[in-house]
Design a protein around this motif. Structure first.
Motif, PDB file in Angstrom:
ATOM      1  N   ILE A  25      37.789  28.980  30.550  1.00  7.51           N
ATOM      2  CA  ILE A  25      37.754  30.440  30.545  1.00  7.51           C
ATOM      3  C   ILE A  25      36.588  30.936  29.690  1.00  7.51           C
ATOM      4  O   ILE A  25      35.946  31.952  30.007  1.00  7.51           O
ATOM      5  CB  ILE A  25      39.088  31.018  30.032  1.00  7.51           C
ATOM      6  N   GLY A  26      36.285  30.195  28.605  1.00  7.74           N
ATOM      7  CA  GLY A  26      35.178  30.582  27.737  1.00  7.74           C
ATOM      8  C   GLY A  26      33.858  30.655  28.488  1.00  7.74           C
ATOM      9  O   GLY A  26      33.028  31.534  28.229  1.00  7.74           O
ATOM     10  N   GLY A 269      38.627  28.792  38.786  1.00  4.31           N
ATOM     11  CA  GLY A 269      39.657  29.799  39.071  1.00  4.31           C
ATOM     12  C   GLY A 269      39.330  31.162  38.509  1.00  4.31           C
ATOM     13  O   GLY A 269      39.431  32.178  39.211  1.00  4.31           O
ATOM     14  N   THR A 270      38.921  31.224  37.242  1.00  5.84           N
ATOM     15  CA  THR A 270      38.620  32.521  36.630  1.00  5.84           C
ATOM     16  C   THR A 270      37.336  33.130  37.182  1.00  5.84           C
ATOM     17  O   THR A 270      37.222  34.355  37.280  1.00  5.84           O
ATOM     18  CB  THR A 270      38.509  32.383  35.098  1.00  5.84           C
ATOM     19  N   LEU A 273      38.600  34.462  40.710  1.00  5.42           N
ATOM     20  CA  LEU A 273      39.638  35.496  40.679  1.00  5.42           C
ATOM     21  C   LEU A 273      39.266  36.683  39.794  1.00  5.42           C
ATOM     22  O   LEU A 273      39.560  37.831  40.140  1.00  5.42           O
ATOM     23  CB  LEU A 273      40.958  34.883  40.193  1.00  5.42           C
ATOM     24  N   TRP A 274      38.628  36.428  38.650  1.00  8.37           N
ATOM     25  CA  TRP A 274      38.324  37.508  37.714  1.00  8.37           C
ATOM     26  C   TRP A 274      36.970  38.153  38.020  1.00  8.37           C
ATOM     27  O   TRP A 274      36.864  39.377  38.113  1.00  8.37           O
ATOM     28  CB  TRP A 274      38.344  36.979  36.281  1.00  8.37           C
ATOM     29  N   LEU A 275      35.933  37.333  38.210  1.00  6.00           N
ATOM     30  CA  LEU A 275      34.596  37.875  38.442  1.00  6.00           C
ATOM     31  C   LEU A 275      34.264  38.042  39.919  1.00  6.00           C
ATOM     32  O   LEU A 275      33.169  38.475  40.274  1.00  6.00           O
ATOM     33  CB  LEU A 275      33.544  36.973  37.776  1.00  6.00           C
ATOM     34  N   ASN A 276      35.203  37.669  40.783  1.00  6.61           N
ATOM     35  CA  ASN A 276      35.049  37.855  42.233  1.00  6.61           C
ATOM     36  C   ASN A 276      33.800  37.168  42.800  1.00  6.61           C
ATOM     37  O   ASN A 276      33.133  37.693  43.693  1.00  6.61           O
ATOM     38  CB  ASN A 276      35.013  39.355  42.589  1.00  6.61           C
TER      39      ASN A 276
END
Length: 319
Positions: A25-26, A269-270, A273-276
């Motif tokens: 995630i970092g 995943g991040t 999902l988060w930054l598209n």
């Protein structure tokens, strides 16, 4: 009957999965800082190394071997290797990895860096320190196939990420290979917190000559930006490394390294999902190849592998 949740092994699994996930995630948080908050790459690497390194050394103060912090500088025989490791090892790993994220995305950068064990294996075969085995050939083939699918998404005409991102990512893998091999002698003499902590401080000081930590436009440091910076330093670096090392009290190095493959999964995943970030089917297949490669590498250890080879593959990289 003792609950599974309360067993030491479960505690170790929870620690390494949490640490690896925080690392992954970092990387995505760093991508957000570069591309959405316009944080300068050089400034970020400088500040991250200095802050995380100092905090890791402060953690060492609360351990029985706190005296090691100063022992590093008592002779040229230890000081010089630390300086080399900090500048050519830690700084190179951190900068190339972050530069790949800056020009591309955290998912691709993390997966490319995870090719470093294959580079180490090839190096040891060329040095005749390890035999050329069928498993090594399979791992090399998986690495090449995974890279092709990841970087091209199945197209022979264009890359799915920019060329600079690919170059920096591959350099990150090479830097990580050097970092891992060079760290062996230091880890034989000093605790991991001391080795990584001083390496980060040395790398941060060296990077300060490129971009001083106080040279930044204050308008960029909004409350949201500062929260992401704190997450990157405290959670994505300090806590991640601390949990990874702590897990070794309850798990074997092989188990810790294997579960550490949660990092690229968290990064992918991040990022998606988060930054598209767009991620095609062939890129997912490439990711699968590299994850399978990581798993195979952890089961490569046998009595025929040299002691040095075993230790290098267990050396954690503070990302």
């Amino acid at each position: 009957m003792k609950s599974i949740v309360s067993t030491p092994k479960f505690k170790g699994i929870l620690l390494v999965l949490t640490g690896a996930t925080c690392w992954g995630i970092g990387g995505t948080v760093a991508q957000n800082l570069f591309q959405m908050h316009h944080i300068n790459l050089n400034w970020y690497v400088t500040v991250r190394l200095l802050c995380a390194g100092i905090l890791l050394l402060l953690l060492q103060l609360f351990t029985p071997s706190r005296s090691q912090i100063l022992e590093v500088w008592k002779s040229k025989q230890t000081a010089l290797p630390f300086i080399i490791f900090g500048l050519v090892g830690m700084l190179a790993v951190q900068y190339t990895y972050m530069a790949s994220i800056d020009h591309g995305n955290a998912a691709v950068a993390t997966l490319l860096q995870y090719l470093s064990p294959v580079m180490i294996m090839v190096y040891m075969v060329l040095r005749k320190q390890s035999p050329l085995t069928a498993k090594l050939i399979i791992c090399a083939a998986l690495a090449l196939l995974g890279c092709f699918l990841l970087l091209t998404n199945g197209s022979l005409h264009q890359l799915s990420v920019s060329q600079p991102a690919v170059i920096w990512g591959l350099l990150s893998g090479v830097s990580a290979a050097f970092y891992t091999l060079y760290a062996v002698r230091l880890l034989n003499e000093f605790d991991s917190l001391v080795v990584v902590g001083w390496a980060m401080v040395i790398g941060g000081v060296g990077m300060s000559f490129v971009h001083a930590p106080w040279k930044i436009h204050l308008t960029l440091l909004t409350s949201e930006t500062c929260s992401y910076l704190l997450f990157s330093i405290l959670i994505g670096t300090l806590l991640a490394f601390w949990f990874y090392i702590a897990s070794l009290k309850y798990l074997t190095p092989q188990e810790t390294s294997l579960l550490g493959s949660a990092e690229p999964l968290a990064a992918v995943g991040t990022t998606v999902l988060w930054l598209n970030e767009p991620f095609g089917i062939y890129q997912w297949l490439g990711t699968g190849c590299i994850i399978l490669l990581i798993v195979l590498l952890q089961f490569k250890r046998s009595s025929s592998v040299s002691a040095q080879n075993i230790k290098t593959t267990n050396n954690p990289i503070a990302k």
